[in-house]
Design a protein around this motif. Structure first.
Motif, short mmCIF file in Angstrom:
data_model
loop_
_atom_site.label_atom_id
_atom_site.label_comp_id
_atom_site.label_asym_id
_atom_site.label_seq_id
_atom_site.Cartn_x
_atom_site.Cartn_y
_atom_site.Cartn_z
N PRO A 311 0.84 -1.20 0.00
CA PRO A 311 0.00 0.00 0.00
C PRO A 311 0.88 1.25 0.00
CG PRO A 311 -0.83 -1.60 1.58
CD PRO A 311 0.51 -2.11 1.12
N PRO A 312 0.44 2.33 -0.63
CA PRO A 312 1.34 3.48 -0.80
C PRO A 312 1.67 4.23 0.47
CG PRO A 312 -0.85 3.97 -1.64
CD PRO A 312 -0.84 2.50 -1.32
N GLY A 313 0.83 4.17 1.50
CA GLY A 313 1.12 4.89 2.73
C GLY A 313 1.30 6.37 2.45
N ALA A 314 2.45 6.93 2.88
CA ALA A 314 2.72 8.36 2.71
C ALA A 314 2.90 8.74 1.25
CB ALA A 314 3.96 8.74 3.51
N ALA A 315 3.06 7.77 0.37
CA ALA A 315 3.25 8.05 -1.06
C ALA A 315 1.93 8.11 -1.82
CB ALA A 315 4.16 7.00 -1.69
N HIS A 316 0.79 8.11 -1.13
CA HIS A 316 -0.48 8.11 -1.85
C HIS A 316 -0.78 9.48 -2.45
CE1 HIS A 316 -3.11 10.43 0.93
NE2 HIS A 316 -2.29 10.01 1.86
N GLY A 317 -1.47 9.49 -3.58
CA GLY A 317 -1.90 10.73 -4.21
C GLY A 317 -3.22 11.22 -3.65
N THR A 318 -3.71 12.30 -4.21
CA THR A 318 -4.90 12.94 -3.67
C THR A 318 -6.18 12.13 -3.93
OG1 THR A 318 -5.10 14.26 -5.69
CG2 THR A 318 -3.95 15.26 -3.83
N ASP A 319 -6.14 11.18 -4.86
CA ASP A 319 -7.34 10.42 -5.20
C ASP A 319 -7.36 9.02 -4.60
OD1 ASP A 319 -8.93 12.22 -6.91
OD2 ASP A 319 -7.13 12.21 -8.15
N VAL A 320 -6.44 8.73 -3.68
CA VAL A 320 -6.44 7.46 -2.96
C VAL A 320 -6.09 7.73 -1.50
CG1 VAL A 320 -5.77 6.12 -4.99
CG2 VAL A 320 -4.01 6.97 -3.47
N ASP A 321 -6.38 6.76 -0.64
CA ASP A 321 -5.96 6.89 0.75
C ASP A 321 -4.66 6.13 0.97
OD1 ASP A 321 -6.63 4.16 0.98
OD2 ASP A 321 -8.58 4.59 1.91
N GLY A 322 -4.20 6.11 2.21
CA GLY A 322 -2.93 5.47 2.52
C GLY A 322 -2.91 3.98 2.24
N ILE A 329 -15.11 7.62 -10.57
CA ILE A 329 -16.49 8.09 -10.74
C ILE A 329 -16.62 8.92 -12.02
CG2 ILE A 329 -18.37 9.45 -9.73
CD1 ILE A 329 -17.18 8.81 -6.99
N GLU A 330 -15.70 9.89 -12.18
CA GLU A 330 -15.72 10.76 -13.35
C GLU A 330 -14.65 10.33 -14.34
OE1 GLU A 330 -16.77 12.94 -9.61
OE2 GLU A 330 -14.83 12.19 -10.32
N GLN A 331 -14.80 10.79 -15.57
CA GLN A 331 -13.76 10.62 -16.60
C GLN A 331 -12.80 11.80 -16.47
OE1 GLN A 331 -16.82 10.49 -19.66
NE2 GLN A 331 -16.11 8.47 -20.30
N ARG A 332 -11.63 11.54 -15.90
CA ARG A 332 -10.71 12.64 -15.61
C ARG A 332 -9.34 12.08 -15.27
NH1 ARG A 332 -9.79 13.08 -10.01
NH2 ARG A 332 -11.39 12.18 -8.64
N LEU A 333 -8.42 12.99 -14.92
CA LEU A 333 -7.10 12.62 -14.43
C LEU A 333 -7.18 12.35 -12.93
CD1 LEU A 333 -3.71 14.20 -15.29
CD2 LEU A 333 -4.43 14.24 -12.90
N TYR A 334 -6.61 11.22 -12.50
CA TYR A 334 -6.55 10.85 -11.09
C TYR A 334 -5.09 10.86 -10.64
CZ TYR A 334 -11.42 9.32 -11.32
OH TYR A 334 -12.79 9.28 -11.47
N GLN A 335 -4.82 11.56 -9.55
CA GLN A 335 -3.47 11.52 -8.98
C GLN A 335 -3.41 10.34 -8.00
OE1 GLN A 335 -1.55 13.99 -5.73
NE2 GLN A 335 -0.77 15.03 -7.54
N LEU A 336 -2.56 9.35 -8.32
CA LEU A 336 -2.52 8.11 -7.57
C LEU A 336 -1.29 7.99 -6.68
CD1 LEU A 336 -3.77 5.75 -10.42
CD2 LEU A 336 -5.12 6.91 -8.65
N ILE A 337 -0.17 8.57 -7.10
CA ILE A 337 1.07 8.52 -6.31
C ILE A 337 1.67 9.91 -6.22
CG2 ILE A 337 3.44 7.65 -6.22
CD1 ILE A 337 1.40 5.48 -5.64
N ARG A 338 2.04 10.33 -5.02
CA ARG A 338 2.93 11.47 -4.79
C ARG A 338 3.89 11.02 -3.70
NH1 ARG A 338 1.09 17.40 -4.88
NH2 ARG A 338 1.85 17.10 -7.01
N GLN A 339 5.06 10.56 -4.11
CA GLN A 339 5.95 9.92 -3.15
C GLN A 339 6.97 10.89 -2.59
OE1 GLN A 339 8.77 7.05 -4.71
NE2 GLN A 339 8.32 7.66 -6.81
N PRO A 340 7.32 10.72 -1.33
CA PRO A 340 8.40 11.51 -0.74
C PRO A 340 9.75 11.02 -1.25
CG PRO A 340 7.62 9.88 0.84
CD PRO A 340 6.72 9.78 -0.38
N GLU A 341 10.78 11.81 -1.04
CA GLU A 341 12.13 11.39 -1.41
C GLU A 341 12.57 10.22 -0.52
OE1 GLU A 341 14.55 14.89 -1.13
OE2 GLU A 341 13.87 15.64 -3.08
#
Length: 365
Positions: A311-322, A329-341
């Motif tokens: 599970p991504p934990g702290a590396a999760h994007g705005t469209d998923v939880d930890g 739901i919508e047809q759009r761009l989903y941010q799935l990962i934003r990982q720390p260094e």
């Protein structure tokens, strides 16, 4: 995306911050250094006349506008399509300029020229504009008429128009925000508008609007429909427009991707036919986004994201939880990962717990 539009144009802009007017902008010097005093005027040539908006198929946030009716106003034209990550990262600045200078004669017009078929749906554009706080006038350019009238080739693209209806400057792609605002200020001054002030906007970008981490970005935009895909690694390749069960190989090379489960690979996107299908991608970037949506309007698809099998934990994007859980739901761009260094090669996987999802492209930041 229409065949009239070169399939590599947005990808080209995604690899670097580019502006074709660099020679003119170099005359401006450091915008930060000049922001507290009157900047020197820059000689901006006339690049052409503001074309007609008559080819628009609709308007949002405004009645139809005309080139003649805009005379006397400084106009900023912003070509966009709502699932484009490169445009999303410019939006905080365009939005701030529209708000700051609207009382001083600036009119911002967003020309929405769609890339994917679902972006032609005006209800989708209306929802996206509200969600992204795009409150300035929007010309719907589903037939690419305005795109062709400007001879435009890029998302995003900005065209700066003076009060006489002359195009005086353009910027293609991300960046050059300080210089762009100085151009707006200069054109307003040329129009006789006083009391503008020379301070520059500051923005608080969040989510997908945050600037890319260019120093660690080593993964390109990757389309997953058969028309433009690259580096597809499922054994046996893709079976076009027909259902097939795919598998993910034991190892993926950097920037290669694969399907698992029962999918139909179509021109713009693969469509999942049965629950528990997966997409895997080996990437190197801070952020990973996926443009996707339910194949049937009004439905939803649950999914779960893993990074290096966890599970991504702290590396999760705005469209998923930890835990990596989310819902399409919508047809759009989903941010799935934003990982720390530290940023390194990672293996991303998304498993769809329900059937009926379409996936269009991966983008990174």
């Amino acid at each position: 995306m229409s065949e009239e539009i070169d399939s590599h144009r947005r990808r080209f802009l995604g690899t670097a911050i580019m502006t074709l007017a660099a020679a003119q902008l170099s005359m401006i010097g450091s915008a930060k250094a000049r922001s507290s005093k009157t900047p020197a005027m820059v000689r901006l040539p006339v690049e052409g006349e503001l074309p007609s908006f008559g080819g628009a198929t609709g308007w949002l946030n405004s009645p139809p506008l005309t080139a003649a009716g805009l005379r006397g106003k400084v106009v900023l034209i912003d070509f966009w399509t709502y699932s484009c990550i490169n445009w999303r990262r410019t939006l905080p600045y365009v939005r701030a300029w529209a708000e700051k200078y609207k009382g001083q004669g600036l009119v911002v017009i967003g020309v929405h020229t769609p890339e994917f078929a679902f972006e032609k749906n005006i209800d989708n554009v209306r929802w996206a504009a509200k969600d992204m706080r795009v409150y300035y006038p929007i010309a719907i350019d589903n037939d690419y008429a305005i795109w062709r009238a400007f001879n435009n080739e890029y998302w995003p693209a900005l065209y700066f128009v003076d009060a006489h209806g002359h195009i005086r400057h353009h910027v293609f792609g991300e960046g050059e925000y300080e210089q762009s605002e100085l151009i707006i200020q200069q054109l307003l001054s040329e129009a006789g508008i006083g009391g503008i002030g020379h301070e520059l906007v500051s923005v608080d970008a969040r989510g997908a609007e945050v600037a890319a981490d260019w120093s660690s970005l080593k993964s390109p935009e990757t389309y997953v429909g058969y028309e433009r895909t690259e580096n597809f690694a499922s054994p046996g390749g893709a079976r076009l427009n027909k259902s097939r069960v795919y598998t993910v190989p034991a190892r993926l090379s950097l920037n290669h991707w694969a399907l698992s489960g029962d999918w139909t690979v179509e021109k713009q996107s693969p469509v999942l036919n049965a629950a528990n299908g997966r997409i895997a991608y080996r990437f190197h970037a801070r952020d990973l986004h996926l443009v996707m949506g339910p194949a049937a309007r009004g439905t939803s698809v649950r999914f779960r994201v893993l990074i290096d099998g966890q599970p991504p934990g702290a590396a999760h994007g705005t469209d998923v939880d930890g835990q990596g859980d989310g819902t399409v739901i919508e047809q759009r761009l989903y941010q799935l990962i934003r990982q720390p260094e530290p940023i390194a090669d990672r293996q991303f996987e998304i498993e769809f717990l329900d059937s009926g999802v379409e996936a269009f492209s991966f983008t990174f930041g």
